[in-house]
Design a protein around this motif. Sequence first.
Motif, PDB file in Angstrom:
ATOM      1  N   PHE A  68       5.051   0.297  37.568  1.00 25.11           N
ATOM      2  CA  PHE A  68       4.428   1.045  38.808  1.00 25.11           C
ATOM      3  C   PHE A  68       5.301   1.876  39.611  1.00 25.11           C
ATOM      4  O   PHE A  68       4.934   2.793  39.955  1.00 25.11           O
ATOM      5  CB  PHE A  68       3.584  -0.075  39.591  1.00 25.11           C
ATOM      6  CG  PHE A  68       2.445  -0.481  39.148  1.00 25.11           C
ATOM      7  CD1 PHE A  68       1.285   0.379  38.682  1.00 25.11           C
ATOM      8  CD2 PHE A  68       2.121  -1.695  39.259  1.00 25.11           C
ATOM      9  CE1 PHE A  68       0.082  -0.096  38.337  1.00 25.11           C
ATOM     10  CE2 PHE A  68       0.874  -2.335  39.039  1.00 25.11           C
ATOM     11  CZ  PHE A  68      -0.284  -1.515  38.312  1.00 25.11           C
ATOM     12  N   PHE A  69       6.699   1.396  39.842  1.00 24.22           N
ATOM     13  CA  PHE A  69       7.516   1.900  40.303  1.00 24.22           C
ATOM     14  C   PHE A  69       8.081   3.380  39.875  1.00 24.22           C
ATOM     15  O   PHE A  69       8.007   4.419  40.305  1.00 24.22           O
ATOM     16  CB  PHE A  69       8.888   1.029  40.631  1.00 24.22           C
ATOM     17  CG  PHE A  69      10.117   1.975  41.125  1.00 24.22           C
ATOM     18  CD1 PHE A  69      10.094   2.037  42.510  1.00 24.22           C
ATOM     19  CD2 PHE A  69      11.040   2.241  40.501  1.00 24.22           C
ATOM     20  CE1 PHE A  69      10.882   2.901  43.067  1.00 24.22           C
ATOM     21  CE2 PHE A  69      12.205   3.110  41.043  1.00 24.22           C
ATOM     22  CZ  PHE A  69      12.176   3.285  42.228  1.00 24.22           C
ATOM     23  N   LEU A  70       8.173   3.102  38.390  1.00 23.53           N
ATOM     24  CA  LEU A  70       8.562   4.323  37.659  1.00 23.53           C
ATOM     25  C   LEU A  70       7.120   5.392  37.673  1.00 23.53           C
ATOM     26  O   LEU A  70       7.497   6.664  37.846  1.00 23.53           O
ATOM     27  CB  LEU A  70       8.905   3.952  36.279  1.00 23.53           C
ATOM     28  CG  LEU A  70      10.199   3.221  35.997  1.00 23.53           C
ATOM     29  CD1 LEU A  70      10.269   2.953  34.544  1.00 23.53           C
ATOM     30  CD2 LEU A  70      11.128   4.202  36.317  1.00 23.53           C
ATOM     31  N   LEU A  71       5.965   4.904  37.520  1.00 30.95           N
ATOM     32  CA  LEU A  71       4.902   5.798  37.721  1.00 30.95           C
ATOM     33  C   LEU A  71       4.932   6.675  39.161  1.00 30.95           C
ATOM     34  O   LEU A  71       4.710   7.771  39.267  1.00 30.95           O
ATOM     35  CB  LEU A  71       3.594   4.887  37.396  1.00 30.95           C
ATOM     36  CG  LEU A  71       2.300   5.952  37.603  1.00 30.95           C
ATOM     37  CD1 LEU A  71       2.255   6.935  36.529  1.00 30.95           C
ATOM     38  CD2 LEU A  71       1.038   4.984  37.682  1.00 30.95           C
ATOM     39  N   LEU A  72       5.169   5.745  40.385  1.00 32.87           N
ATOM     40  CA  LEU A  72       5.254   6.123  41.635  1.00 32.87           C
ATOM     41  C   LEU A  72       6.503   7.183  41.488  1.00 32.87           C
ATOM     42  O   LEU A  72       6.334   8.530  42.091  1.00 32.87           O
ATOM     43  CB  LEU A  72       5.530   5.169  42.469  1.00 32.87           C
ATOM     44  CG  LEU A  72       5.839   5.534  44.131  1.00 32.87           C
ATOM     45  CD1 LEU A  72       4.170   5.988  44.358  1.00 32.87           C
ATOM     46  CD2 LEU A  72       6.422   4.622  44.853  1.00 32.87           C
ATOM     47  N   VAL A  73       7.515   7.037  40.983  1.00 31.20           N
ATOM     48  CA  VAL A  73       8.414   7.944  40.923  1.00 31.20           C
ATOM     49  C   VAL A  73       8.115   9.538  40.287  1.00 31.20           C
ATOM     50  O   VAL A  73       8.464  10.433  40.747  1.00 31.20           O
ATOM     51  CB  VAL A  73       9.830   7.541  40.282  1.00 31.20           C
ATOM     52  CG1 VAL A  73      10.971   8.544  39.964  1.00 31.20           C
ATOM     53  CG2 VAL A  73      10.466   6.395  41.269  1.00 31.20           C
ATOM     54  N   VAL A  74       7.577   9.509  39.116  1.00 26.71           N
ATOM     55  CA  VAL A  74       7.083  10.384  38.428  1.00 26.71           C
ATOM     56  C   VAL A  74       6.084  11.117  39.155  1.00 26.71           C
ATOM     57  O   VAL A  74       6.179  12.455  39.249  1.00 26.71           O
ATOM     58  CB  VAL A  74       6.617   9.941  37.120  1.00 26.71           C
ATOM     59  CG1 VAL A  74       5.864  11.128  36.307  1.00 26.71           C
ATOM     60  CG2 VAL A  74       7.788   9.374  36.001  1.00 26.71           C
ATOM     61  N   LEU A  75       4.964  10.398  39.948  1.00 24.02           N
ATOM     62  CA  LEU A  75       4.029  11.066  40.539  1.00 24.02           C
ATOM     63  C   LEU A  75       4.612  11.641  41.865  1.00 24.02           C
ATOM     64  O   LEU A  75       4.121  12.680  42.167  1.00 24.02           O
ATOM     65  CB  LEU A  75       2.944  10.046  41.197  1.00 24.02           C
ATOM     66  CG  LEU A  75       2.021   9.535  39.793  1.00 24.02           C
ATOM     67  CD1 LEU A  75       0.996   8.501  40.078  1.00 24.02           C
ATOM     68  CD2 LEU A  75       1.320  10.737  39.042  1.00 24.02           C
ATOM     69  N   THR A  76       5.530  11.016  42.463  1.00 17.30           N
ATOM     70  CA  THR A  76       6.259  11.511  43.761  1.00 17.30           C
ATOM     71  C   THR A  76       6.836  12.918  43.129  1.00 17.30           C
ATOM     72  O   THR A  76       7.067  13.765  44.124  1.00 17.30           O
ATOM     73  CB  THR A  76       7.095  10.541  44.328  1.00 17.30           C
ATOM     74  OG1 THR A  76       6.320   9.459  44.700  1.00 17.30           O
ATOM     75  CG2 THR A  76       7.788  11.062  45.520  1.00 17.30           C
ATOM     76  N   SER A  77       7.689  12.950  42.111  1.00 14.80           N
ATOM     77  CA  SER A  77       8.381  14.086  41.750  1.00 14.80           C
ATOM     78  C   SER A  77       7.443  15.158  41.398  1.00 14.80           C
ATOM     79  O   SER A  77       7.993  16.149  41.723  1.00 14.80           O
ATOM     80  CB  SER A  77       9.399  13.604  40.710  1.00 14.80           C
ATOM     81  OG  SER A  77      10.226  12.761  40.731  1.00 14.80           O
TER      82      SER A  77
END
Length: 161
Positions: A68-77
């Motif tokens: 979820f954190f990596l997904l959040l990082v990708v979506l935020t980027s």
Amino acid sequence: MAKEEPPSTSKDLRELQRKLSLLIASVQSNSKVVSFMKSPVGQYLDRHPFLTLTLLVFLAVSAVPVGFFLLLVVLTSLAAFVGVILLEGLVISVGGLSLLCVLCGLGFVSLVISGTIMVSYMVVSSLINYWFSLRLLPQHNSSGDCPLAMKSAHVEGLYQE
């Protein structure tokens, strides 16, 4: 009066146990697993099964939050990238419109200045032509019946005295 298990269930469990034993044997015979088990970390984990199980459970459970954190990082980027593009587009649009307004204003100012210069040129040119035509008029008119020529001759006479 418990029901007895049908003979097919025990046969299925033995088949499942055999497949599981084959899977474990194939994992243990994998060259990467063998090299890891020969390493100091692998030997330590082999001697401490509770720590190994704890580490395995921690890795399995932490996979979801890390995902979820990596997904959040990708979506935020991705959102930041799109936001930067939109912001850059907005800045370029506002800058382009501002440039267009400034250039239109400069065009109007240059039109006014050009018109003023042209009108000034025509007025000054007409005045100079009129002034020179008045100075040259007595030389062309030798009859002397023109009042301006007479006045001009009278003024020249005053200077000669």
